[in-house]
Design a protein around this motif. Structure first.
Motif, short mmCIF file in Angstrom:
data_model
loop_
_atom_site.label_atom_id
_atom_site.label_comp_id
_atom_site.label_asym_id
_atom_site.label_seq_id
_atom_site.Cartn_x
_atom_site.Cartn_y
_atom_site.Cartn_z
N LEU A 35 37.91 54.37 51.24
CA LEU A 35 37.74 53.53 50.07
C LEU A 35 36.58 54.05 49.22
CD1 LEU A 35 38.83 51.13 48.55
CD2 LEU A 35 37.26 49.66 49.82
N ASN A 36 36.87 54.99 48.35
CA ASN A 36 35.88 55.52 47.42
C ASN A 36 36.59 56.04 46.19
OD1 ASN A 36 36.53 58.48 47.89
ND2 ASN A 36 35.92 57.87 49.95
N GLY A 37 35.82 56.31 45.16
CA GLY A 37 36.40 56.72 43.89
C GLY A 37 37.19 58.01 43.97
N LYS A 38 36.71 58.97 44.77
CA LYS A 38 37.39 60.25 44.89
C LYS A 38 38.78 60.08 45.49
CE LYS A 38 37.96 64.72 44.90
NZ LYS A 38 38.26 65.42 43.65
N LEU A 44 34.59 35.93 39.37
CA LEU A 44 34.11 37.31 39.54
C LEU A 44 34.33 37.78 40.97
CD1 LEU A 44 32.65 39.74 38.29
CD2 LEU A 44 30.49 38.69 38.99
N PHE A 45 33.99 36.93 41.93
CA PHE A 45 34.16 37.29 43.33
C PHE A 45 35.64 37.48 43.65
CE2 PHE A 45 34.67 36.11 47.85
CZ PHE A 45 33.85 37.08 48.41
N GLY A 46 36.47 36.57 43.14
CA GLY A 46 37.91 36.70 43.37
C GLY A 46 38.47 37.97 42.76
N THR A 47 37.98 38.30 41.54
CA THR A 47 38.44 39.54 40.89
C THR A 47 38.02 40.76 41.70
OG1 THR A 47 38.31 38.49 38.71
CG2 THR A 47 38.34 40.90 38.78
N LEU A 80 39.46 45.06 45.08
CA LEU A 80 39.21 45.82 46.31
C LEU A 80 40.48 45.87 47.16
CD1 LEU A 80 36.90 47.25 47.88
CD2 LEU A 80 36.53 45.08 49.07
N ALA A 81 41.16 44.72 47.26
CA ALA A 81 42.39 44.67 48.04
C ALA A 81 43.47 45.54 47.42
CB ALA A 81 42.88 43.23 48.16
#
Length: 377
Positions: free
Chosen positions: A187-190, A37-40, A45-46
Motif C-alpha cells: 500500500l504505497n503510491g508507487k 473526512l475519516f469515512g472518506t 484506503l479500502a
C-alpha cells in the motif's frame, strides 16, 4: 436604573446563550466534517487496497484473480521475482545491466533451454545471488545458469552494507517464502501507480518494457549510435591512451593470501546447491579498455588473483569460465560501446554466437576477443 441593569443582564445572558448554541452548532458541524473526512479516508484506503489486491502488479497476492500482468516497470527488482515464480522457465541469466542485452530466445538454441534473463540494472553480486537463490528454492536447480561477471566480483568489501545494496530499493520481502507479509509493503503510491499502468497497458494505452522472459533492448536504437558522443562518455577529456605501470607490481605471498573476495563465497554456495544437474557458464563481460586496471598496477594483480580464485571455484563445480574482460581489439575499439561499460546490441549478438562456438570446443577467438579459462561440463 434597575430596569436598565435588568435589560442589560438579560441581553448578556441571551448573548451568552446564543454563543453557546452557535458553539454547539459549530461543534456538531466539525464532528460531522471529521466523520466525513475519516469515512472518506477509510473508504479511499479500502478502495486503493482493493485495487492493488485485485490488479496485483507484482503477482504476490495468493488470491488475486487471473488477468494479464505485463512487465511494464523499470524496476527489475520488483518484477523479476514473478518471472521466476510464475514463468515457465528452467534456466536463468543473472548479472547486471552489462548482460541484459543477452537474448534468452537466441541462447535457448544453444542450450536447448527455456532461459529467463533476470539481470538487473546496477545489481550487486549479493542481489544477483538472491535471484539465483530464489530460483533454486522455487524451481530447483536450473538446467542452465549464466552469470555475468565484472569488477564488482573482485571487490574485497563486497559484503559491507554499502556494497551489498545500491540506492535502488531491494524488495527482500518478495524473495522470502512467506507471501502473507507482502501486504505490509504494497500500500504505497508507487504500487498504485504501477497497478494503474498495468490496467492502462491492458487497455492499449501503455508500453510493455520487458518481455515475459525478462529480456529488453534497453539501449537506444543502434542506428542512432554517435561515435563522438560515445567517445566523450568513455574518455572524457583524458588522452586516449593506456599507460602501463613499470615496473609491474607483484603481490607477495602474504599479500596474495590476505586477499578475500566475499562475492565468490556467495557464488560458491549457490553452485554447491545446484549439484551436478546444472550447466553453469561464468562470463567475464567485455568492458572498454579504459576501465580495466592499468597493466602492471596493483589493481591488475588483484584482478588476476580474483580471476584465478574464480577459476578454482569453477573447476570445483565443473562450470565453464569464458573471459571477454581482457585487453583485446574488441575492447580497445571505442565503437564497441555506448559508454565505458555497456556494449552495443550487435556486440551482444556476437557474444551470443561466440558463446555457442566456445561451448562447442573452441578455446579462444581468432581475433583475441575472448578465451576459455575453464571448461566445465
Amino acid at each position: 436604573m434597575l430596569d436598565t441593569l435588568r435589560t442589560g443582564l438579560t441581553n448578556w445572558i441571551a448573548a451568552k446563550r446564543g454563543d453557546a448554541e452557535r458553539d454547539a452548532a459549530d461543534g456538531a458541524r466539525w464532528r460531522r466534517f471529521g466523520k466525513a473526512l475519516f469515512g472518506t479516508f477509510i473508504g479511499g484506503l479500502a478502495a486503493c487496497s482493493a485495487f492493488i489486491l485485485i490488479v496485483d502488479p507484482y503477482q504476490v497476492v495468493p488470491f488475486s484473480p487471473p488477468m494479464p500482468r505485463p512487465n511494464i516497470d523499470t524496476s527489475q527488482r520488483h518484477f523479476y521475482p514473478a518471472i521466476i515464480r510464475h514463468g515457465n522457465y528452467d534456466s536463468i541469466i543473472v548479472g547486471n545491466s552489462m548482460i541484459r542485452l543477452f537474448d534468452p530466445d537466441r541462447l535457448d538454441k544453444t542450450f536447448g533451454s527455456r532461459l529467463a534473463n533476470v539481470a538487473m540494472n546496477a545489481a550487486t553480486p549479493w542481489e544477483q545471488m538472491q535471484m539465483a537463490d530464489l530460483f533454486l528454492r522455487v524451481k530447483g536447480p536450473p538446467k542452465v545458469m549464466i552469470v555475468g561477471l565484472d569488477h564488482w566480483w573482485c571487490d574485497e568489501r563486497a559484503d559491507q552494507p554499502d556494497r551489498k545494496l545500491t540506492i535502488r530499493a531491494f524488495p527482500d520481502w518478495m524473495f522470502d517464502d512467506n507471501p502473507w507479509n507482502d501486504f505490509l509493503y504494497l500500500l504505497n503510491g508507487k504500487t498504485i501507480e504501477t497497478a494503474a499502468r498495468i490496467v492502462m497497458t491492458n487497455l492499449g494505452h501503455g508500453r510493455i518494457r520487458l518481455q515475459p522472459n525478462g529480456f529488453s533492448v534497453y539501449t537506444p536504437p543502434d542506428d542512432t549510435y554517435d561515435l563522438a558522443a560515445a567517445q566523450q562518455r568513455i574518455w572524457g577529456d583524458r588522452p586516449h591512451v593506456i599507460t602501463p605501470v613499470t615496473p609491474p607490481v607483484v603481490l607477495t605471498e602474504a599479500e596474495r593470501t590476505a586477499l578475500r573476495f566475499p562475492a565468490q563465497d556467495w557464488l560458491n554456495a549457490i553452485l554447491s546447491r545446484e549439484g551436478d544437474r546444472t550447466r553453469t557458464v561464468l562470463i567475464w563481460l567485455p568492458t572498454h579498455i579504459s576501465t580495466l586496471p592499468a597493466p602492471g598496477s596493483r589493481d591488475a594483480a588483484v584482478e588476476a588473483a580474483c580471476k584465478a580464485d574464480m577459476d578454482a571455484i569453477a573447476r570445483r563445480h565443473q562450470a565453464t569460465v569464458i573471459d571477454w574482460r581482457i585487453d583485446s581489439a574488441l575492447n580497445r575499439n571505442d565503437a564497441t560501446f555506448w559508454d565505458p561499460y555497456h556494449h552495443r546490441l550487435p556486440v551482444a549478438q556476437r557474444i551470443e554466437d561466440d558463446l555457442a562456438t566456445a561451448l562447442a570446443g573452441k578455446d579462444a577467438a581468432d581475433d583475441g576477443a575472448w578465451t576459455v579459462r575453464v571448461r566445465g561440463r
